[in-house]
Design a protein around this motif. Sequence first.
Motif, PDB file in Angstrom:
ATOM      1  N   TYR A  91       0.999  -1.195   0.060  1.00 18.16           N
ATOM      2  CA  TYR A  91      -0.017   0.186  -0.040  1.00 18.16           C
ATOM      3  C   TYR A  91       0.965   1.246  -0.082  1.00 18.16           C
ATOM      4  O   TYR A  91       1.772   1.367   0.620  1.00 18.16           O
ATOM      5  CB  TYR A  91      -0.882   0.161   0.982  1.00 18.16           C
ATOM      6  N   ALA A  94       0.487   7.534   1.035  1.00 16.94           N
ATOM      7  CA  ALA A  94      -0.683   8.300   1.373  1.00 16.94           C
ATOM      8  C   ALA A  94      -2.026   7.284   1.717  1.00 16.94           C
ATOM      9  O   ALA A  94      -3.071   7.943   2.464  1.00 16.94           O
ATOM     10  CB  ALA A  94      -1.237   9.171  -0.135  1.00 16.94           C
ATOM     11  N   PHE A  95      -2.210   6.081   1.142  1.00 22.54           N
ATOM     12  CA  PHE A  95      -3.301   5.323   1.395  1.00 22.54           C
ATOM     13  C   PHE A  95      -3.398   4.957   2.895  1.00 22.54           C
ATOM     14  O   PHE A  95      -4.482   4.775   3.514  1.00 22.54           O
ATOM     15  CB  PHE A  95      -3.117   4.034   0.630  1.00 22.54           C
ATOM     16  N   LEU A  97      -2.139   6.920   5.166  1.00 18.45           N
ATOM     17  CA  LEU A  97      -2.526   7.973   6.293  1.00 18.45           C
ATOM     18  C   LEU A  97      -4.015   8.219   6.402  1.00 18.45           C
ATOM     19  O   LEU A  97      -4.672   8.397   7.280  1.00 18.45           O
ATOM     20  CB  LEU A  97      -2.052   9.213   5.694  1.00 18.45           C
ATOM     21  N   ARG A  98      -4.847   7.463   5.243  1.00 19.78           N
ATOM     22  CA  ARG A  98      -6.232   7.201   5.232  1.00 19.78           C
ATOM     23  C   ARG A  98      -6.968   6.085   5.994  1.00 19.78           C
ATOM     24  O   ARG A  98      -8.004   6.071   6.302  1.00 19.78           O
ATOM     25  CB  ARG A  98      -6.901   7.600   3.758  1.00 19.78           C
ATOM     26  N   ASN A  99      -6.097   4.999   5.806  1.00 19.17           N
ATOM     27  CA  ASN A  99      -6.314   3.794   6.241  1.00 19.17           C
ATOM     28  C   ASN A  99      -5.429   3.144   7.193  1.00 19.17           C
ATOM     29  O   ASN A  99      -4.650   2.019   6.705  1.00 19.17           O
ATOM     30  CB  ASN A  99      -6.811   2.666   5.050  1.00 19.17           C
ATOM     31  N   PRO A 100      -5.187   3.537   8.517  1.00 27.11           N
ATOM     32  CA  PRO A 100      -4.132   3.056   9.116  1.00 27.11           C
ATOM     33  C   PRO A 100      -4.281   1.497   9.470  1.00 27.11           C
ATOM     34  O   PRO A 100      -3.321   0.912   9.902  1.00 27.11           O
ATOM     35  CB  PRO A 100      -4.257   3.813  10.411  1.00 27.11           C
ATOM     36  N   LYS A 103      -1.738  -0.835   8.066  1.00 20.88           N
ATOM     37  CA  LYS A 103      -0.169  -0.594   8.453  1.00 20.88           C
ATOM     38  C   LYS A 103       0.548  -2.039   8.567  1.00 20.88           C
ATOM     39  O   LYS A 103       1.649  -2.275   8.276  1.00 20.88           O
ATOM     40  CB  LYS A 103      -0.028   0.534   9.508  1.00 20.88           C
TER      41      LYS A 103
END
Length: 123
Positions: A91, A94-95, A97-100, A103
């Motif tokens: 991933y 930036a993705f 940051l919107r969808n932690p 991680k």
Amino acid sequence: MTRIIEAIQLTRDEVYIANIIKCRPPENRNPEPDEIAACELFWSTASGYSAKTDLRPGNFCRPDSASDGGKNLGPTGRFHSYQGILLMPTYHPAFLLRNPNYKRDVWEDVKKVKAEYDKFVTV
């Protein structure tokens, strides 16, 4: 991304970070096949690039990925061979940051890349 790199005992100086194209297309749209093709020479020869393993964030992970909207590598977590390089799709930061909640998946991908990297490094 820097913290992830440091967590596997590497520095930003030891890691080459690049996108499939050198600049983002207008209106942040996905790159067209001809745009990806125009940047392929840079992608494959940038800075004497000679990796054996490669972590590729985002949908467009390799030069032929535009033909199916960047989805041809499938899910994260599995290596794919491209021109003698093991690519690990993952991933995009930036993705994350919107969808932690994704991680953990990236961390697992990075650990696999590090394990492959360690096979090629001689101390």
